[in-house]
Design an enzyme around this catalytic site. Structure first.
Site, PDB file in Angstrom:
ATOM      1  CE1 TYR A  53      -3.124  -2.889  -0.046  1.00  0.00           C
ATOM      2  CE2 TYR A  53      -3.651  -2.470   2.246  1.00  0.00           C
ATOM      3  CZ  TYR A  53      -3.849  -3.189   1.090  1.00  0.00           C
ATOM      4  OH  TYR A  53      -4.774  -4.205   1.062  1.00  0.00           O
ATOM      5  CG  HIS A 127      -1.539  -8.841  -0.525  1.00  0.00           C
ATOM      6  ND1 HIS A 127      -0.986  -7.589  -0.387  1.00  0.00           N
ATOM      7  CD2 HIS A 127      -2.832  -8.616  -0.838  1.00  0.00           C
ATOM      8  CE1 HIS A 127      -1.903  -6.667  -0.595  1.00  0.00           C
ATOM      9  NE2 HIS A 127      -3.039  -7.265  -0.877  1.00  0.00           N
ATOM     10  CB  SER A 207     -13.265  -3.424  -1.966  1.00  0.00           C
ATOM     11  OG  SER A 207     -12.056  -2.783  -2.269  1.00  0.00           O
ATOM     12  N   PRO A 208     -15.529  -3.623   1.029  1.00  0.00           N
ATOM     13  CG  PRO A 208     -15.887  -3.133   3.272  1.00  0.00           C
ATOM     14  CD  PRO A 208     -14.796  -3.283   2.261  1.00  0.00           C
ATOM     15  CG  LEU A 209     -18.380   0.487   2.169  1.00  0.00           C
ATOM     16  CD1 LEU A 209     -18.073   1.855   2.754  1.00  0.00           C
ATOM     17  CD2 LEU A 209     -19.772   0.021   2.584  1.00  0.00           C
ATOM     18  N   GLY A 210     -17.511  -1.533  -2.181  1.00  0.00           N
ATOM     19  CA  GLY A 210     -17.390  -1.509  -3.627  1.00  0.00           C
ATOM     20  C   GLY A 210     -16.121  -0.895  -4.164  1.00  0.00           C
ATOM     21  N   GLY A 211     -15.236  -0.448  -3.275  1.00  0.00           N
ATOM     22  CA  GLY A 211     -13.977   0.126  -3.739  1.00  0.00           C
ATOM     23  C   GLY A 211     -13.943   1.639  -3.603  1.00  0.00           C
TER      24      GLY A 211
END
Length: 285
Positions: A53, A127, A207-211
């Site tokens: 990251y 990863h 990315s639970p909200l879509g990214g």
């Protein structure tokens, strides 16, 4: 703050995905530190990161270094489980590459230890599978790090059911987490979530909200989430995380954030109770 478990560690039911603070489009350091401190103030005890990251080639581990700085400057920093990862690389041109070789994974772990300033990493995750390296060899390196005390707990990311079972066997039953992409837009990890529920392994949706680029569009793209949100006078993003939490007690979402208000809204999902009828409507999306 509601809690869940990763291995033998109790963590906040919702963690913080720190990637947006270090890649392209990242905020300045002051805002990132404010976001991390807001999460800690609110009771977050799980922060997810990775050595990959970062944005530029010369700053490998930028996110880990940022997190270490935030934790060192906050009185609750010692209460946080930092989950980091190795095996993914960013050459600095915007691309992502792979190196799942045992040699690299062990070197990457040592570097992460130095950046985080710890004697042992709380949760270290492989990863992403590297097609050039047998999966058993990559996971074997994680097992060695666990046996050597370099890491306290071991996890895998971007794994299919067969790889989850294989990793669990190689690690001698010590696999504590699986981190896979999962959101209303990406439902193909349902089998992995169900397997983790069966085995009692924490499932960490990334990315639970879509990214990063699509999280703000969740309500407009998925009308049932917007309708449920309107009924509760909350954001569709909060509804999405509450829906995930209701799927299984092993689910620990790690929504990304780079603003204090964003992570605070996400954390409030742990207090949002959805009816069985509402959950069924969301499941049907």
């Amino acid at each position: 703050m509601h809690t869940r478990r990763i291995g033998d560690v109790e963590v906040s039911a919702i963690g913080l995905g720190a990637m947006p603070m270090s890649i392209e489009g990242r905020p300045d350091e002051a805002r990132s530190l404010a976001t991390l401190h807001a999460a800690l103030d609110a009771g977050v005890t799980l922060i997810d990161t990775a050595d990959a990251y970062h944005r530029d080639a010369h700053e490998v581990g930028h996110n880990e270094t940022l997190i270490a700085k935030a934790l060192a400057s906050h009185d609750r920093g010692k209460d946080v489980l930092v989950a980091t990862k190795g095996g993914h690389l960013r050459p600095g041109d915007g691309s992502w590459t792979l190196d799942g070789s045992p040699r690299y994974l062990k070197e990457a772990c040592e570097a992460s230890l130095r950046r985080l300033g710890v004697e042992a990493i709380g949760l270290y995750q492989f990863h992403r599978p590297d097609p050039k390296v047998p999966y058993a060899e990559s996971v074997g390196a994680i097992r060695d790090l666990l046996d050597e005390g370099k890491i306290r707990m071991a996890g895998i990311s971007n794994a299919d059911p067969q790889q989850i079972r294989q990793a669990r066997e190689i690690l001698g039953g010590r696999l504590v987490s699986v981190q896979n992409q999962f959101s209303p837009a990406f439902r193909s990890s349902e089998p992995e979530l169900e397997l983790c529920d069966e085995l009692g392994i924490a499932f960490l949706p990334w990315s639970p909200l879509g990214g990063i680029s699509r999280a703000s569009e969740l309500g407009s793209a998925y009308a049932p989430f917007a309708r449920v949100a309107d009924a509760h006078a909350v954001s569709p993003q909060r509804v999405c995380l509450a829906w995930m939490l209701a799927k299984s007690p092993v689910v620990v979402p790690i929504p990304g954030a780079s603003r204090p208000e964003t992570i605070l809204d996400s954390l409030a999902a742990a207090d949002l109770e959805l009816s069985s009828e509402e959950l069924a409507r969301l499941d049907a999306v």
